[in-house]
Design an enzyme around this catalytic site. Structure first.
Site, PDB file in Angstrom:
ATOM      1  N   SER A  52      36.854  44.772  37.084  1.00 22.26           N
ATOM      2  CA  SER A  52      36.114  45.798  37.811  1.00 22.26           C
ATOM      3  C   SER A  52      34.600  45.584  37.702  1.00 22.26           C
ATOM      4  O   SER A  52      34.103  44.526  38.057  1.00 22.26           O
ATOM      5  CB  SER A  52      36.529  47.177  37.292  1.00 22.26           C
ATOM      6  OG  SER A  52      36.190  48.197  38.190  1.00 22.26           O
ATOM      7  N   ASP A 211      42.645  47.740  41.182  1.00 15.04           N
ATOM      8  CA  ASP A 211      41.726  47.546  40.055  1.00 15.04           C
ATOM      9  C   ASP A 211      42.413  46.858  38.871  1.00 15.04           C
ATOM     10  O   ASP A 211      43.500  47.257  38.446  1.00 15.04           O
ATOM     11  CB  ASP A 211      41.198  48.920  39.617  1.00 15.04           C
ATOM     12  CG  ASP A 211      39.989  48.826  38.696  1.00 15.04           C
ATOM     13  OD1 ASP A 211      40.122  48.257  37.594  1.00 15.04           O
ATOM     14  OD2 ASP A 211      38.915  49.330  39.077  1.00 15.04           O
TER      15      ASP A 211
END
Length: 357
Positions: A52, A211
């Site tokens: 991320s 993610d």
């Protein structure tokens, strides 16, 4: 218990791997840490594993080192690239850059009592009932342009001087996927940072990704099986410890988010501690670059430096706030260098039995 072999402090540049956690705008804390570490000419970052926001910092670092060359030139270019990226984040459109919704934006901007009222919670529930395929049908993501303008992915693919391990979550397979420096594009970084409540899944080679922090935040295992430094410096963005028990709906969701995104890292640290124990007791053979390795683990945690920040601040991209996070990161890095810098190449400065913080 047998005492492990004594190690002398290595001569010359001290090699180091970094493990960078994700956490939205709080990634600017990692920016500050990297900015300070890059001032140390006797430290050599050779590998970065990340998810991320950590993945964004990782490619900015690799870009600078690839274009700036060896030595001071590369470190200076990397620092410039990191600042350019975070300035781009600030200019890209306020609090929506890291996947904020209108509800969270108002919750941050308005008084704290507002988000704990029944009416507010009803509005929040309604907002969460919409998927990004409904409220963001054109799949707009301001981070795409920021990454494309800041990072030369071709240079990273062709001549990155550091190894990169970028984590994403394969949606259909429910598995962690690691992308390497030789294949990276902006799409891989967007996949690593794709919050499914706000952004449509990023499809790469026919597989949709979310993610990376859901299953690997950040992944440590790639460092065990590749030719990387024995020393790993973990940078966390989610506090492991909170003094108060959350009671309001917002506080409960904040803490649940932190626990969820720390779970994979905690699990991997327990596994490392178990292997180290077996090595210490002579039940496993330390094969250096083979199946089992004696890793030296260090950490700069969010416990303390970021403990006063709530989940909503992960969406705050005001320049003054990003600068504050950078300053906190530089201070945390300096403290770690003062307290633990001499441990690099010698011993772990993180007690794996005790864990974080």
């Amino acid at each position: 218990m047998p005492i492990g072999p004594f190690r002398k402090k290595p001569a010359g540049p001290r090699p180091l791997s970094l493990a960078l956690q994700g956490g939205g705008a709080h990634g600017a804390f990692e920016w500050g840490i990297l900015d300070r570490l890059l001032e140390e000419d006797d430290l050599e970052i050779r590998a970065v594993t990340a998810a991320s926001a950590g993945a964004m910092n990782a490619v900015c670092l690799a870009h600078g080192l690839a274009l700036g060359g060896a030595g001071e030139g590369g470190r200076s270019k990397a620092r410039e690239t990191l600042e350019a990226f975070w300035r781009g984040v600030n200019r890209a459109g306020g609090q929506n850059v890291f996947g904020d919704s209108s509800i969270w934006t108002k919750a941050f901007a308005g008084p704290d009592w507002l988000k704990n009222t029944p009416g507010w919670r009803m509005a929040e529930t309604l907002a969460m009932s919409l998927s990004p395929y409904e409220f963001n049908p054109f799949n707009l993501n301001p981070l795409h342009d920021v990454l494309e303008e800041t990072v030369d992915f071709a240079a990273i693919r062709e001549r990155s001087p550091i190894k990169l391990y970028i984590a994403a979550t394969a949606v259909r397979l429910s598995k962690a996927k690691i992308f390497r420096e030789g294949e990276l594009t902006s799409q891989h970084i967007l996949a690593s940072a794709c919050l499914p409540q706000v952004f449509q899944a990023v499809e790469i080679d026919g597989e949709p990704y979310w993610d990376g922090g859901f299953l690997s935040n950040p992944p440590l295992w790639p460092l065990f099986y590749d030719d990387t430094p024995d020393d790993i410096l973990i940078v966390s963005l989610n506090p492991f410890v909170r003094d108060e028990t959350p009671r309001s709906p917002g506080e409960i969701m904040d803490r649940l988010n932190e626990i969820t995104f720390n779970a994979s890292l905690a699990s991997e640290l327990r596994a490392i501690g178990f292997v180290q124990k077996l090595l210490d007791e002579g039940l496993l053979k330390d094969t250096a670059k083979g199946r089992y390795r004696r890793m030296l683990v260090h950490a700069i945690t969010a416990d303390g430096p970021l403990a006063d920040l709530s989940l909503s601040t992960k969406f705050n991209t005001e320049w003054s706030f990003l600068q504050d996070l950078k300053a906190r990161g530089r201070t945390a890095a300096q403290t770690w260098l003062d307290d633990c810098g001499t441990c690099i190449g010698v011993k772990s400065s993180l007690d794996l039995k005790a864990g974080f913080p």
